[in-house]
Design an enzyme around this catalytic site. Sequence first.
Site, PDB file in Angstrom:
ATOM      1  CE  LYS A 233      76.977 -58.250  14.115  1.00 37.17           C
ATOM      2  NZ  LYS A 233      78.350 -57.853  13.867  1.00 37.17           N
TER       3      LYS A 233
ATOM      4  CE  LYS B  47      83.282 -57.283   7.717  1.00 37.22           C
ATOM      5  NZ  LYS B  47      84.100 -57.933   8.740  1.00 37.22           N
TER       6      LYS B  47
ATOM      7  CE  LYS C 262      80.183 -64.204  12.823  1.00 36.63           C
ATOM      8  NZ  LYS C 262      81.338 -63.467  12.437  1.00 36.63           N
TER       9      LYS C 262
HETATM   10  N1  AQP Z   1      76.425 -53.494  12.978  1.00 31.46           N
HETATM   11  C1  AQP Z   1      77.495 -53.028  13.604  1.00 31.46           C
HETATM   12  N2  AQP Z   1      77.431 -51.885  14.324  1.00 31.46           N
HETATM   13  C2  AQP Z   1      78.518 -51.380  14.964  1.00 31.46           C
HETATM   14  N3  AQP Z   1      79.736 -51.977  14.915  1.00 31.46           N
HETATM   15  C3  AQP Z   1      79.843 -53.123  14.209  1.00 31.46           C
HETATM   16  N4  AQP Z   1      80.881 -53.943  13.965  1.00 31.46           N
HETATM   17  C4  AQP Z   1      80.472 -54.972  13.174  1.00 31.46           C
HETATM   18  N5  AQP Z   1      79.160 -54.850  12.893  1.00 31.46           N
HETATM   19  C5  AQP Z   1      78.748 -53.708  13.522  1.00 31.46           C
HETATM   20  C6  AQP Z   1      82.228 -53.713  14.474  1.00 31.46           C
HETATM   21  O1  AQP Z   1      83.118 -53.686  13.373  1.00 31.46           O
HETATM   22  C7  AQP Z   1      84.384 -54.183  13.811  1.00 31.46           C
HETATM   23  C8  AQP Z   1      84.883 -55.185  12.822  1.00 31.46           C
HETATM   24  O2  AQP Z   1      83.992 -56.297  12.787  1.00 31.46           O
HETATM   25  P1  AQP Z   1      84.510 -57.652  12.192  1.00 31.46           P
HETATM   26  O3  AQP Z   1      84.646 -57.548  10.750  1.00 31.46           O
HETATM   27  O4  AQP Z   1      85.746 -58.068  12.829  1.00 31.46           O
HETATM   28  O5  AQP Z   1      83.464 -58.752  12.592  1.00 31.46           O
HETATM   29  P2  AQP Z   1      81.948 -58.798  12.857  1.00 31.46           P
HETATM   30  O6  AQP Z   1      81.620 -58.061  14.100  1.00 31.46           O
HETATM   31  O7  AQP Z   1      81.596 -60.227  12.843  1.00 31.46           O
HETATM   32  O8  AQP Z   1      81.333 -58.033  11.596  1.00 31.46           O
HETATM   33  P3  AQP Z   1      80.044 -58.373  10.779  1.00 31.46           P
HETATM   34  O9  AQP Z   1      79.912 -57.326   9.774  1.00 31.46           O
HETATM   35  O10 AQP Z   1      78.863 -58.597  11.640  1.00 31.46           O
HETATM   36  O11 AQP Z   1      80.416 -59.715  10.036  1.00 31.46           O
HETATM   37  P4  AQP Z   1      79.632 -61.086  10.017  1.00 31.46           P
HETATM   38  O12 AQP Z   1      78.414 -60.855   9.191  1.00 31.46           O
HETATM   39  O13 AQP Z   1      80.604 -62.006   9.346  1.00 31.46           O
HETATM   40  O14 AQP Z   1      79.333 -61.464  11.433  1.00 31.46           O
HETATM   41  C9  AQP Z   1      84.191 -54.742  15.218  1.00 31.46           C
HETATM   42  O15 AQP Z   1      84.676 -53.800  16.155  1.00 31.46           O
HETATM   43  C10 AQP Z   1      82.706 -54.868  15.339  1.00 31.46           C
HETATM   44  O16 AQP Z   1      82.262 -54.733  16.670  1.00 31.46           O
END
Ligand code: AQP
Length: 346
Positions: free
Chosen positions: A207, A210, A115
């Site tokens: 992956k 968001k 990040k």
């Molecule tokens: N691609 C994914 N597949 C399975 N699980 C996922 N999670 C996130 N992406 C995937 C799970 O969703 C939960 C909430 O995630 P979060 O919002 O707290 O943060 P994150 O993991 O950083 O989500 P993003 O979507 O990938 O956001 P960005 O783009 O900001 O990094 C967690 O249990 C996570 O494992």
Amino acid sequence: MAQFKELVFSGVQPTGNLHLGNYLGAIKRFVTMQETHDCIYCVVDMHAITVWQDPKELKRQIREVTAAFIAAGIDPKKHIVFNQSQVAQHAELAWVFNCVARMGWANRMTQFKEKAGKDRENASVGLFAYPMLMASDILVYRATHVPVGEDQKQHLELTRDIAQKFNNDFAESIAENGYGDAFFPITEPLIHGPATRVMSLRDGSKKMSKSDPSDYSRINLTDDADTIATKVRKAKTDPEPLPSEIEGLKTRPEAENLVAIYAALTNTTPEDVLRDHGGSQFSGFKAALVDVSVTKLAPIADEMRRLMADPSHIDAVLADGSDRARVLAAQTMDAVKDIVGFVRSR
Ligand code: AQP
């Protein structure tokens, strides 16, 4: 090791674009866990501000994640749903954990590296300290089980290390204060099922996320049926038909991803999916995937829209959850203060 009452905790960041990965990797499993466990589900808004968030958007996004929890089937009366910033003990315990965790441990966290990117000097201190706040989110309730996606595995290992080090560093004080041989549980990560790492629809090596600049990389929970159909149709694949055996997916990440999504949405396994669709061309399989995606996601999106039309109801759910969470968190924090050796004025 002391026995701890089984309790589930997990969180989702209100950072916009809630997607199928968040649903299959986390929220869908939160719904299942509430059948067998007491659960606490948190909208982790303090984590969200480790990168800049527009204040008005942040408020909307906090309500949207809450709406997604409820629309997916989480019952905020039977379980606890709240937003992190409203329970001050998360930040208090995080400070204690900043003093327990070692720099070397935090330095190894790959999510910070990803990040922060190349411009590490410009990343917030909060982004670096994120895993200690996450440990605090879980342990302030002394939660024993945490359902998450695969990407959170390393942070949960750090949570376990912090709990263990706290238990060791303060062993004598923990016993003297009447908590036996361990104050914090060694939390069990629950990373199960076919969709613990849903990949981007545009690139099977990344992956679904968001923050991906391409909206075609993900299916958002708020996408309508036409948008879902377009995104699935445009999803990257290869020219071969689907194999009949799992081994045939090994070198085909995009095909493997679509099969895993299908399996998770239909509560089956990738083996089951290949039994039914092995030998199919992607055009046919994608049409079937659109059907199951729309069937599963459209009712959630409709319910989210209905809930979002009445923000005062969502705010009341969060206020009630925060009040109940605060009582539990305060008990832990009082005990931590005694164990660490702070003089308590109340
Ligand atoms: N691609 C994914 N597949 C399975 N699980 C996922 N999670 C996130 N992406 C995937 C799970 O969703 C939960 C909430 O995630 P979060 O919002 O707290 O943060 P994150 O993991 O950083 O989500 P993003 O979507 O990938 O956001 P960005 O783009 O900001 O990094 C967690 O249990 C996570 O494992």
